[in-house]
Design a protein around this motif. Structure first.
Motif, PDB file in Angstrom:
ATOM      1  N   GLY A  46     -40.069 -45.941 -47.955  1.00 44.57           N
ATOM      2  CA  GLY A  46     -40.752 -47.110 -47.409  1.00 44.57           C
ATOM      3  C   GLY A  46     -41.766 -47.702 -48.353  1.00 44.57           C
ATOM      4  N   ARG A  47     -42.098 -46.982 -49.445  1.00 45.67           N
ATOM      5  CA  ARG A  47     -43.038 -47.565 -50.390  1.00 45.67           C
ATOM      6  C   ARG A  47     -42.350 -47.786 -51.728  1.00 45.67           C
ATOM      7  N   SER A  48     -41.036 -47.752 -51.724  1.00 52.49           N
ATOM      8  CA  SER A  48     -40.343 -47.718 -53.009  1.00 52.49           C
ATOM      9  C   SER A  48     -39.891 -49.094 -53.475  1.00 52.49           C
ATOM     10  N   ILE A  49     -40.315 -50.169 -52.802  1.00 53.81           N
ATOM     11  CA  ILE A  49     -39.923 -51.494 -53.273  1.00 53.81           C
ATOM     12  C   ILE A  49     -40.178 -51.559 -54.774  1.00 53.81           C
ATOM     13  N   ASN A  50     -39.181 -52.014 -55.492  1.00 54.99           N
ATOM     14  CA  ASN A  50     -39.393 -52.177 -56.923  1.00 54.99           C
ATOM     15  C   ASN A  50     -40.421 -53.248 -57.179  1.00 54.99           C
ATOM     16  N   LEU A  51     -41.089 -53.104 -58.258  1.00 52.89           N
ATOM     17  CA  LEU A  51     -42.100 -54.062 -58.655  1.00 52.89           C
ATOM     18  C   LEU A  51     -41.539 -54.941 -59.748  1.00 52.89           C
ATOM     19  N   ALA A  52     -42.059 -56.162 -59.835  1.00 56.65           N
ATOM     20  CA  ALA A  52     -41.703 -57.039 -60.946  1.00 56.65           C
ATOM     21  C   ALA A  52     -42.974 -57.238 -61.761  1.00 56.65           C
ATOM     22  N   VAL A  53     -42.995 -56.636 -62.951  1.00 53.62           N
ATOM     23  CA  VAL A  53     -44.176 -56.754 -63.804  1.00 53.62           C
ATOM     24  C   VAL A  53     -44.034 -58.004 -64.657  1.00 53.62           C
ATOM     25  N   SER A  54     -45.107 -58.792 -64.732  1.00 50.71           N
ATOM     26  CA  SER A  54     -45.066 -59.968 -65.593  1.00 50.71           C
ATOM     27  C   SER A  54     -46.394 -60.100 -66.341  1.00 50.71           C
ATOM     28  N   ALA A  55     -46.680 -61.280 -66.893  1.00 48.33           N
ATOM     29  CA  ALA A  55     -47.743 -61.437 -67.897  1.00 48.33           C
ATOM     30  C   ALA A  55     -49.074 -60.775 -67.525  1.00 48.33           C
ATOM     31  N   LYS A 391     -44.385 -74.363 -62.577  1.00 50.43           N
ATOM     32  CA  LYS A 391     -45.276 -73.536 -61.748  1.00 50.43           C
ATOM     33  C   LYS A 391     -44.905 -72.061 -61.870  1.00 50.43           C
ATOM     34  N   TYR A 392     -43.603 -71.773 -61.783  1.00 51.72           N
ATOM     35  CA  TYR A 392     -43.171 -70.379 -61.877  1.00 51.72           C
ATOM     36  C   TYR A 392     -43.660 -69.746 -63.189  1.00 51.72           C
ATOM     37  N   ALA A 393     -43.564 -70.517 -64.270  1.00 54.30           N
ATOM     38  CA  ALA A 393     -43.989 -70.003 -65.579  1.00 54.30           C
ATOM     39  C   ALA A 393     -45.508 -69.830 -65.648  1.00 54.30           C
ATOM     40  N   MET A 394     -46.258 -70.795 -65.073  1.00 59.47           N
ATOM     41  CA  MET A 394     -47.726 -70.651 -65.081  1.00 59.47           C
ATOM     42  C   MET A 394     -48.141 -69.353 -64.405  1.00 59.47           C
ATOM     43  N   VAL A 395     -47.461 -69.034 -63.288  1.00 59.10           N
ATOM     44  CA  VAL A 395     -47.805 -67.840 -62.510  1.00 59.10           C
ATOM     45  C   VAL A 395     -47.321 -66.577 -63.212  1.00 59.10           C
ATOM     46  N   THR A 396     -46.120 -66.665 -63.808  1.00 65.34           N
ATOM     47  CA  THR A 396     -45.416 -65.450 -64.209  1.00 65.34           C
ATOM     48  C   THR A 396     -45.546 -65.129 -65.697  1.00 65.34           C
ATOM     49  N   PHE A 397     -45.439 -66.163 -66.531  1.00 65.28           N
ATOM     50  CA  PHE A 397     -45.398 -65.905 -67.976  1.00 65.28           C
ATOM     51  C   PHE A 397     -46.712 -66.209 -68.669  1.00 65.28           C
ATOM     52  N   HIS A 398     -47.640 -66.816 -67.950  1.00 68.75           N
ATOM     53  CA  HIS A 398     -48.940 -67.119 -68.520  1.00 68.75           C
ATOM     54  C   HIS A 398     -50.005 -66.551 -67.605  1.00 68.75           C
ATOM     55  N   ARG A 399     -51.232 -66.579 -68.075  1.00 68.82           N
ATOM     56  CA  ARG A 399     -52.318 -66.104 -67.233  1.00 68.82           C
ATOM     57  C   ARG A 399     -53.233 -67.268 -66.818  1.00 68.82           C
ATOM     58  N   VAL A 400     -52.622 -68.435 -66.692  1.00 66.01           N
ATOM     59  CA  VAL A 400     -53.316 -69.586 -66.105  1.00 66.01           C
ATOM     60  C   VAL A 400     -53.859 -69.159 -64.736  1.00 66.01           C
ATOM     61  N   PRO A 401     -55.117 -69.468 -64.405  1.00 70.61           N
ATOM     62  CA  PRO A 401     -55.626 -69.065 -63.088  1.00 70.61           C
ATOM     63  C   PRO A 401     -54.682 -69.529 -61.968  1.00 70.61           C
TER      64      PRO A 401
END
Lengths: 447, 447
Positions: A46-55, A391-401
């Protein structure tokens, strides 16, 4: 003299990472964790959901000197692979080129890496130690040993609760302070299922079976299996309530996800054994109390998992907190209030973005007009680098607030609607119109 | 057969009123109240804020046949009397004529009248009976007798929690269901003070000492005294934190409320003895669980007191619930979901209106431009009856749904801004322009 001794509640992901950062800055850190040591005792499912690590997650792990080792445990996912009911596949890349991908990682694997690293750096971790009471003005905490039942008191100076969405420290603050608080449950639950090794599915994608009001997804594991998650409404015509019995799940998969069913020989047993999970968005304020208690990570701002940012957001909390400690050292009241001021607009924003992204995943990715829009975004990014960033890239591949990603995303959505009106393919973009629309956007500064 | 037996938690104001309505409809009703019977045991201070009864409360009391008796306990307040620092007074009427006023009433007096009436109609009330646990699926409740400490179980079929902002039933729902929930605390607290009889102040007004970021108010009691409430921020330059000591309160009153100080011989003792109260806005959803539990009144939607609608809103809950019971009888799941659908947009609206009105009371009423605006509102109401009705009147003197009062109030605010621009007195209103602006508004239907 301000205290250099810090007590952390919770040895999940952000707790040990924070401990490592504090130890490196000369603090003495102890962690109390209510669960047993997952390196010694098999944990409940129940806690094993895979994680998606990004920037943001990668940056925090780099700061702690851990990314190199952790990256070995990940599988890159370069885009979404959509599965139609017919079994037809279509691929939508996440990023502008091969350098932009997200990394699938098992929660347990990451937790073990962090626990090992924290202990190697001198952090003391007390497992099976549940916080059962806190006297906020004095800092006296009460812990119960979950194996022996024994209760002990601990005098503390500074306590950081990184103890998750059901935070025990937050419960104490709710009881004893005027804590502004909200919790909101989507009408959806989830069950975790498995696709065994040998399925032949593309391992470098996040697989989605989008079905409008619900969806199935699958993330690759390093052992060639896939971790699947079925998201359905709790109640209604197609819901966990309706598909409650063992013999109802197979016909449902046969009708909706036939290609997945063919890869899931243990579906019925899997489904029956998997607990029905719920998700929640939690917001609260202030995150701190008495100048000595702080909530961090999910304890302060739990979000739904649909943007793959829960871990990344909590790790960014740690990055920001450590930068503030570098500035103000152990002036904890100042550190805590500075942190919340800097961070809350961003954690509020990612909470909203994560809710939005559920609709995108379960519904919009099945729409050709939406997929064209995604292509147009990437074309605009290529033409206007740093000025138009999806937007997806700002959130995921960059560290834009996150708050900038949210507000700029709204402006960009307007631009996309304007440019996509009436065109049928990405080649038809009117780039001179695009230049005029995009020109007013200030260039983004990437950290 | 659906159950005609109803258990009510809470013998505050809405509980006994609801019980009376249900008994009249053939239901069997028992109430459990954690406090002692206030007719036998003197209650602790801090719950004695005077209430302002208006149209919705009066209507509900009329339906129960109680308004005639209760009205004898009230003092009419025809408007706001503003006290400047200089001691200068200015009066702003609440309504369009002498038929429109609000009624000051002591909470204890009303509670006693309701308890007497409920018991006379056959409602059984168990005092000192605190609900300490609930098994939601089966309906088994656990009560502790607060005098003897004895705990007992009670098997119930239908339970309505009218147990206030700190509802015990809501706590059980928070623990055991996916309850969407928020609580928000303004940064302000309050202390209750008294002006003894013989002050000479106008008894038919609500007195306000507006001072921008804080205020003092006074409501008349039937015994010629006034109940005063001081609202201050908890923290900051002028706050309860700063005025913590006995010898700081008198200089503060001398500087800010000199005319009030002259009428308050016991200010220092009063201030020291009065507990520091807090206020909260609570929203949650769903209000019901398992088709057998319902939250009502403050338990479902606590609001701040600045529109004088807490009581009126809870009593309107009772009116609406009884009307739905008249339609669906004891089909409780249907009754509860119909009630929440009908009511929640309105309780959400009054929560927002009440927060807004704090700024009006503590700050705007001291502004001549605002007072002109109020006069313009009344002039428009006189000229366009039923079509332009001031927001205050929609909320207070009519039973227009709160959500309509909120949305229509926003439109009317725009019209007022348009008409008040550049005029210095009510005689300067451009009525032909007004007619054009007001014409698109649909006439209100008053219940």
């Amino acid at each position: 003299m301000p205290s250099k001794k810090v007590t952390i509640i919770g040895a999940g992901l952000a707790g040990p990472l924070l401990a490592i950062g504090l130890v490196e800055r000369g603090f003495e850190v102890e962690i109390h964790e209510r669960r047993p040591d997952l390196r010694r005792v098999a944990q409940s499912a129940g806690r094993s959901i895979n994680l998606a690590v990004s920037a943001r997650g990668i940056h925090a792990l780099q700061q702690a000197g851990l990314w190199h080792a952790v990256s070995e445990l990940t599988v890159p996912m370069r885009g979404r692979m959509m599965h139609a009911q017919s079994g037809d596949l279509s691929f939508q890349p996440y990023g502008k080129d091969e350098t932009e991908f997200i990394s699938s990682l098992s929660r347990a694997d990451l937790n073990i890496a962090l626990l090992d690293a924290a202990q190697a750096r001198g952090v003391r971790i007390h497992f099976d130690s549940r916080m059962v009471g806190a006297d906020l003005p004095t800092g006296r905490l009460r812990f119960r040993n979950e194996r022996t039942g024994e209760e002990t008191n601990l005098e503390t100076t500074v306590v950081i609760g990184v103890d998750g969405a059901n935070s025990a420290l937050r419960s104490e603050m709710l009881r004893h302070t005027r804590l502004n608080f909200s919790q909101a449950f989507p009408d959806y639950g989830y069950k975790e299922l498995t696709i065994p090794a040998g399925s032949g599915m593309d391992r470098n994608a996040l697989h989605i079976w989008p079905r409008g009001s619900y969806m199935l997804i699958a993330l690759p594991n390093i052992d060639e299996t896939f971790a699947c998650i079925l998201f359905l409404p709790f109640e209604g015509s197609v819901s966990f309530q309706q598909i409650g019995l063992r013999d109802e799940i197979k016909p449902f998969f046969q009708a909706q996800f036939p290609d997945a069913l063919a890869m899931m020989p243990h579906l019925v047993e899997n489904y029956a054994a998997s607990p029905l999970g719920s998700m929640v968005t939690i917001k609260c304020s202030p995150w701190h109390a008495e100048g000595r208690f702080l909530l961090l990570g999910d304890a302060a701002h739990a979000i739904v998992p649909f943007f793959g940012q829960g871990l990344n957001c909590s790790f960014e909390d740690v990055t920001v907190l450590l930068a503030i400690v570098d500035q103000y050292d152990a002036n904890w009241p100042l550190v805590f209030s500075t942190l919340e001021q800097a961070r809350k607009p961003n954690t509020d924003a990612i909470a909203d973005l994560a809710l939005e992204n559920f609709v995108e995943m379960r519904d919009r990715v099945a729409d050709p007009a939406f997929l064209l829009r995604k292509k147009v975004e990437l074309a605009l990014e290529a033409r206007f680098p740093g000025r138009f960033v999806p937007k997806y890239a700002m959130v995921t591949f960059h560290r834009v607030p996150y708050s900038v990603a949210l507000s700029r995303g709204i402006v960009q959505d307007g631009i996309l609607t304007e440019l996509c009106g009436g065109i049928g393919q990405v080649e038809d973009i009117d780039f001179s119109k695009a230049a005029k629309l995009i020109e007013p956007l200030t260039p983004l500064e990437f950290a």
